[in-house]
Enzyme design. Structure first.
Site, mmCIF file in Angstrom:
data_model
loop_
_atom_site.group_PDB
_atom_site.id
_atom_site.type_symbol
_atom_site.label_atom_id
_atom_site.label_comp_id
_atom_site.label_asym_id
_atom_site.label_seq_id
_atom_site.Cartn_x
_atom_site.Cartn_y
_atom_site.Cartn_z
ATOM 1 N N GLU A 1 -35.940 38.629 -23.146
ATOM 2 C CA GLU A 1 -36.964 39.107 -24.191
ATOM 3 C C GLU A 1 -36.275 39.396 -25.538
ATOM 4 O O GLU A 1 -36.826 38.983 -26.589
ATOM 5 C CB GLU A 1 -37.691 40.378 -23.927
ATOM 6 C CG GLU A 1 -38.544 40.571 -22.932
ATOM 7 C CD GLU A 1 -38.229 40.413 -21.297
ATOM 8 O OE1 GLU A 1 -37.067 40.235 -21.243
ATOM 9 O OE2 GLU A 1 -39.219 40.979 -20.656
ATOM 10 N N GLU B 1 -39.674 41.287 -13.935
ATOM 11 C CA GLU B 1 -39.932 42.671 -13.726
ATOM 12 C C GLU B 1 -41.130 42.935 -12.495
ATOM 13 O O GLU B 1 -41.081 43.743 -11.973
ATOM 14 C CB GLU B 1 -40.809 42.959 -15.199
ATOM 15 C CG GLU B 1 -39.883 43.199 -16.315
ATOM 16 C CD GLU B 1 -40.335 43.505 -17.367
ATOM 17 O OE1 GLU B 1 -41.178 42.637 -18.008
ATOM 18 O OE2 GLU B 1 -40.022 44.353 -18.111
ATOM 19 N N ALA C 1 -44.167 37.213 -19.368
ATOM 20 C CA ALA C 1 -45.377 37.238 -19.952
ATOM 21 C C ALA C 1 -45.965 36.095 -20.719
ATOM 22 O O ALA C 1 -44.963 35.539 -21.074
ATOM 23 C CB ALA C 1 -45.598 38.640 -21.003
ATOM 24 N N GLY D 1 -41.180 39.203 -17.962
ATOM 25 C CA GLY D 1 -42.122 39.790 -16.902
ATOM 26 C C GLY D 1 -42.449 39.413 -15.611
ATOM 27 O O GLY D 1 -42.647 40.086 -14.731
HETATM 28 N N1 CO8 Z 1 -45.387 31.930 -21.923
HETATM 29 C C1 CO8 Z 1 -46.365 31.067 -22.165
HETATM 30 N N2 CO8 Z 1 -46.062 29.632 -21.817
HETATM 31 C C2 CO8 Z 1 -44.957 29.565 -20.958
HETATM 32 C C3 CO8 Z 1 -44.058 30.427 -20.714
HETATM 33 C C4 CO8 Z 1 -44.260 32.083 -21.066
HETATM 34 N N3 CO8 Z 1 -43.709 32.893 -20.885
HETATM 35 N N4 CO8 Z 1 -43.109 29.953 -20.213
HETATM 36 C C5 CO8 Z 1 -43.305 28.734 -19.893
HETATM 37 N N5 CO8 Z 1 -44.368 28.256 -20.826
HETATM 38 C C6 CO8 Z 1 -45.324 26.994 -20.928
HETATM 39 C C7 CO8 Z 1 -44.555 26.248 -21.971
HETATM 40 O O1 CO8 Z 1 -45.176 26.562 -23.121
HETATM 41 C C8 CO8 Z 1 -44.964 24.739 -21.436
HETATM 42 O O2 CO8 Z 1 -46.146 24.527 -21.787
HETATM 43 P P1 CO8 Z 1 -46.775 23.365 -22.661
HETATM 44 O O3 CO8 Z 1 -46.781 22.132 -21.662
HETATM 45 O O4 CO8 Z 1 -48.119 23.325 -22.956
HETATM 46 O O5 CO8 Z 1 -45.976 23.260 -23.657
HETATM 47 C C9 CO8 Z 1 -45.197 24.867 -20.021
HETATM 48 O O6 CO8 Z 1 -45.046 26.211 -19.629
HETATM 49 C C10 CO8 Z 1 -43.634 24.392 -19.454
HETATM 50 O O7 CO8 Z 1 -42.565 25.014 -20.030
HETATM 51 P P2 CO8 Z 1 -41.424 23.967 -20.701
HETATM 52 O O8 CO8 Z 1 -41.801 23.134 -21.162
HETATM 53 O O9 CO8 Z 1 -40.602 25.161 -21.630
HETATM 54 O O10 CO8 Z 1 -40.504 24.041 -19.471
HETATM 55 P P3 CO8 Z 1 -38.667 23.792 -19.310
HETATM 56 O O11 CO8 Z 1 -38.225 23.324 -17.902
HETATM 57 O O12 CO8 Z 1 -38.432 22.876 -20.530
HETATM 58 O O13 CO8 Z 1 -38.090 25.492 -19.570
HETATM 59 C C11 CO8 Z 1 -38.183 27.677 -18.945
HETATM 60 C C12 CO8 Z 1 -38.419 26.135 -18.485
HETATM 61 C C13 CO8 Z 1 -36.789 27.664 -19.403
HETATM 62 C C14 CO8 Z 1 -38.559 28.752 -18.166
HETATM 63 C C15 CO8 Z 1 -38.930 28.003 -20.278
HETATM 64 O O14 CO8 Z 1 -40.402 27.407 -20.371
HETATM 65 C C16 CO8 Z 1 -38.872 29.081 -21.009
HETATM 66 O O15 CO8 Z 1 -37.880 29.525 -21.522
HETATM 67 N N6 CO8 Z 1 -40.075 30.013 -20.916
HETATM 68 C C17 CO8 Z 1 -39.937 31.471 -21.567
HETATM 69 C C18 CO8 Z 1 -39.407 32.301 -20.800
HETATM 70 C C19 CO8 Z 1 -39.408 33.620 -21.482
HETATM 71 O O16 CO8 Z 1 -38.915 33.899 -22.668
HETATM 72 N N7 CO8 Z 1 -39.776 34.458 -20.799
HETATM 73 C C20 CO8 Z 1 -39.980 35.846 -21.419
HETATM 74 C C21 CO8 Z 1 -41.443 36.153 -21.890
HETATM 75 S S1 CO8 Z 1 -41.224 37.678 -22.681
HETATM 76 C C22 CO8 Z 1 -41.754 38.659 -21.620
HETATM 77 O O17 CO8 Z 1 -41.626 38.311 -20.400
HETATM 78 C C23 CO8 Z 1 -41.991 40.204 -22.020
HETATM 79 C C24 CO8 Z 1 -42.579 41.039 -20.710
HETATM 80 C C25 CO8 Z 1 -42.995 42.441 -21.251
HETATM 81 C C26 CO8 Z 1 -44.434 42.283 -22.145
HETATM 82 C C27 CO8 Z 1 -44.883 43.533 -22.528
HETATM 83 C C28 CO8 Z 1 -46.395 43.525 -22.886
HETATM 84 C C29 CO8 Z 1 -46.318 42.793 -24.346
#
Ligand code: CO8
Length: 259
Positions: free
Chosen positions: A135, A115, A66, A112
């Site tokens: 999460e 999921e 998400a 998500g």
């Molecule tokens: N949300 C928003 N932006 C994201 C997300 C995300 N989940 N994942 C990556 N991005 C963005 C980064 O912010 C970055 O943007 P910018 O260039 O503007 O800074 C761009 O994508 C590239 O990402 P990275 O620079 O971080 O790329 P890396 O190769 O260094 O890392 C990863 C890749 C490991 C995938 C890393 O991006 C990461 O850890 N992302 C987050 C993963 C995460 O925690 N996902 C779970 C999110 S919570 C969720 O899904 C809850 C679901 C249930 C919700 C229920 C309703 C509320």
């Protein structure tokens, strides 16, 4: 259909949905979820569509979760509402669809994103895919059905380990524990999904829908056996059943009309 965050294309009775926010690793913001809800409903009601493939744009991510930036200041009530509407309109709608959905997991499938893949009926991962529910690193738990569907797919022990460590696993590990059906080269990912859907396209559409409904009933209903009995009975009333049996007796290939 024209969407801002998705590419959707209908070809040879297969609907291809690509989540198209590559710069944000295809993270699911509200607009993307609304578009997904729309396209999932469209798939369900469009007779011509015999199956759906969902993938992410680019070679790095299926969906990285998400959109964290969007819910960073949410209250508990807002979080609950977002989880409930997302589950109803997208994740449960996919799982309960009459059409088979295949997730072609082309990279990170996190939160998500995993999921979403788990709501699909079949998952195929590319070799570079990494899967996880991170999460708890954000002080949250999965909210789009992850605690339930991961447990159903891999069992309680592995599900709890993955969720409370937040560790990602590789595609090969995911296949070993039953989280994905196949692991293939990234270049073969869509081809493998098409191969499976092309086999399904030869089968009786109403029977395929009845089979999906009955399997899902084993999870979501108190008496899945009863659902199976009723769906089994309904199949006898279809023209496709008569065609299937006649074709067998006449030693020819059945031509199913979905009636
Ligand atoms: N949300 C928003 N932006 C994201 C997300 C995300 N989940 N994942 C990556 N991005 C963005 C980064 O912010 C970055 O943007 P910018 O260039 O503007 O800074 C761009 O994508 C590239 O990402 P990275 O620079 O971080 O790329 P890396 O190769 O260094 O890392 C990863 C890749 C490991 C995938 C890393 O991006 C990461 O850890 N992302 C987050 C993963 C995460 O925690 N996902 C779970 C999110 S919570 C969720 O899904 C809850 C679901 C249930 C919700 C229920 C309703 C509320």
């Amino acid at each position: 259909m024209a969407y801002q965050n998705l590419i959707s294309e209908l070809k040879d009775n297969i609907l291809y949905i690509t989540i198209n926010r590559e710069k944000a690793l295809n993270a699911l913001n509200k607009d993307t979820l609304a578009e997904l809800a729309d396209v999932v409903a469209f798939a369900g009601k469009t007779e011509e569509i015999r199956g759906v493939i969902i993938t992410g744009a680019g070679e790095k991510a299926f969906v990285a979760g998400a959109d964290i930036k969007e819910f960073s200041d949410y209250t508990g009530k807002q979080g609950e509402e977002l989880a409930r509407s997302g589950q109803d309109l997208v994740f449960n709608a996919i799982e309960n669809s009459k059409k088979p959905f295949i997730a072609a997991v082309n990279g990170f499938a996190l939160g998500g994103g995993l999921e979403l893949a788990m709501a699909c009926h079949i998952r195929i991962a590319s070799e570079n895919a990494k899967l996880g529910l991170p999460e708890v690193t954000l002080g949250l738990i999965p909210g789009y059905g992850g605690t339930q569907r991961l447990t159903q797919l891999v069992g309680k022990g592995k599900a709890i380990e993955m969720i409370i460590t937040a560790n990602m696993i590789t595609a090969v590990e995911a296949e070993k524990i039953g989280l994905v059906n196949y692991v293939v080269l990234q270049t073969d990912l869509i081809g493998k999904a098409e191969e499976i859907l092309n086999a399904i396209k030869q089968r009786a559409p109403l029977a395929v829908a009845a089979a999906i409904k009955s399997v899902i009933a084993s999870i979501n209903e108190t008496d899945g056996y009863d659902t199976e009995i009723k769906e089994f009975g309904k199949c006898f009333e279809t023209s496709d059943f008569k065609e299937g049996v006649t074709a067998f007796v006449e030693k020819r290939k059945a031509v199913f009309l979905g009636k």
